[in-house]
Design a protein around this motif. Structure first.
Motif, PDB file in Angstrom:
ATOM      1  N   UNK A   1      -6.824  -5.706   7.317  1.00 57.51           N
ATOM      2  CA  UNK A   1      -7.401  -4.432   7.749  1.00 57.51           C
ATOM      3  C   UNK A   1      -6.590  -3.329   7.077  1.00 57.51           C
ATOM      4  N   UNK A   2      -7.276  -2.485   6.303  1.00 62.52           N
ATOM      5  CA  UNK A   2      -6.619  -1.399   5.556  1.00 62.52           C
ATOM      6  C   UNK A   2      -7.192  -0.066   6.000  1.00 62.52           C
ATOM      7  N   UNK A   3      -6.346   0.804   6.517  1.00 56.01           N
ATOM      8  CA  UNK A   3      -6.734   2.148   6.938  1.00 56.01           C
ATOM      9  C   UNK A   3      -6.115   3.134   5.958  1.00 56.01           C
ATOM     10  N   UNK A   4      -6.937   4.038   5.394  1.00 53.88           N
ATOM     11  CA  UNK A   4      -6.429   4.978   4.395  1.00 53.88           C
ATOM     12  C   UNK A   4      -7.151   6.311   4.474  1.00 53.88           C
TER      13      UNK A   4
ATOM     14  N   UNK B   1      -5.295  -5.585  -0.777  1.00 58.50           N
ATOM     15  CA  UNK B   1      -5.926  -4.910   0.347  1.00 58.50           C
ATOM     16  C   UNK B   1      -7.316  -4.431  -0.066  1.00 58.50           C
ATOM     17  N   UNK B   2      -8.261  -4.452   0.849  1.00 59.94           N
ATOM     18  CA  UNK B   2      -9.598  -3.931   0.525  1.00 59.94           C
ATOM     19  C   UNK B   2      -9.563  -2.403   0.462  1.00 59.94           C
ATOM     20  N   UNK B   3     -10.254  -1.846  -0.531  1.00 54.13           N
ATOM     21  CA  UNK B   3     -10.271  -0.391  -0.718  1.00 54.13           C
ATOM     22  C   UNK B   3     -11.680   0.177  -0.810  1.00 54.13           C
ATOM     23  N   UNK B   4     -12.697  -0.701  -0.924  1.00 54.54           N
ATOM     24  CA  UNK B   4     -14.082  -0.238  -1.039  1.00 54.54           C
ATOM     25  C   UNK B   4     -15.028  -1.385  -0.683  1.00 54.54           C
ATOM     26  N   UNK B   5     -16.331  -1.144  -0.779  1.00 62.04           N
ATOM     27  CA  UNK B   5     -17.314  -2.165  -0.408  1.00 62.04           C
ATOM     28  C   UNK B   5     -17.305  -3.361  -1.363  1.00 62.04           C
ATOM     29  N   UNK B   6     -16.780  -3.183  -2.556  1.00 60.25           N
ATOM     30  CA  UNK B   6     -16.738  -4.276  -3.533  1.00 60.25           C
ATOM     31  C   UNK B   6     -15.724  -5.345  -3.148  1.00 60.25           C
ATOM     32  N   UNK B   7     -14.583  -4.936  -2.612  1.00 60.45           N
ATOM     33  CA  UNK B   7     -13.562  -5.935  -2.284  1.00 60.45           C
ATOM     34  C   UNK B   7     -13.324  -6.098  -0.776  1.00 60.45           C
TER      35      UNK B   7
END
Length: 169
Positions: free
Chosen positions: A79-82, A130-136
């Motif tokens: 879970x990545x919050x940015x 870490x996931x950063x967008x809908x692609x990953x």
């Protein structure tokens, strides 16, 4: 003898000076992490990077606990919050069940202005990034599903037909 000592110092001093640059944070390759060879607690057990509300991905991976996931889990969850500017404010990684992985994707929180991206993966310490967008921010299953007897691999017929058609064309 004194000349020999000076030669040794001259040969090894640059190594010690340069070695300080090799140990910097940007040079740690988390992809080459190999878990220690210790007995597995159960068949098909695995490990995930684990941290709770780390400030960024580096600190999460650097200080992640090295422990086996419980038998009730099958995946690694991140879970990545940015912020709107892409600055990490929180990274949480843990072992997860299939039900916990149903919430993958990215969601914008209007009240705080933050974006939360969730991803799940299957495999030994697969949650390096870490996931950063809908692609990953996806649910990445790396292994084929086994049939109920556990001895045969199930094959998706549509994928098999597609591969054969591409090979024949």
């Amino acid at each position: 003898m004194l000349l020999f000592c000076h030669a040794l110092v001259g040969a090894f001093l640059p190594f010690f000076v340069l070695s300080g640059n090799w140990v910097s944070a940007k040079n740690i390759n988390f992809y080459n992490v190999r878990p220690p060879v210790d007995p597995t607690p159960f068949p098909n057990s695995f490990k995930c990077f684990t941290c709770d509300n780390a400030v960024d991905n580096y600190n999460c991976n650097r200080w992640a606990e090295d422990r086996w996931c419980p038998e009730s889990t099958q995946y690694c969850l991140t879970v990545h919050l940015f912020t709107d500017h892409g600055k990490s404010t929180s990274v949480t990684k843990k072992c997860a069940t299939g039900e916990e992985c149903h919430f993958v994707g990215c969601h914008h929180h209007r009240e705080s202005g933050h974006t939360e991206c969730v991803s799940c993966c299957e495999g030994m310490i697969c949650n390096v990034e870490i996931p950063t967008n809908h692609t990953n921010a996806v649910f990445a299953v790396l292994h084929a599903r086994r049939t109920s007897d556990g001895s045969r691999w199930t094959v998706n017929i549509a994928v098999l037909v597609s591969v054969v058609m591409i090979a024949l064309s």
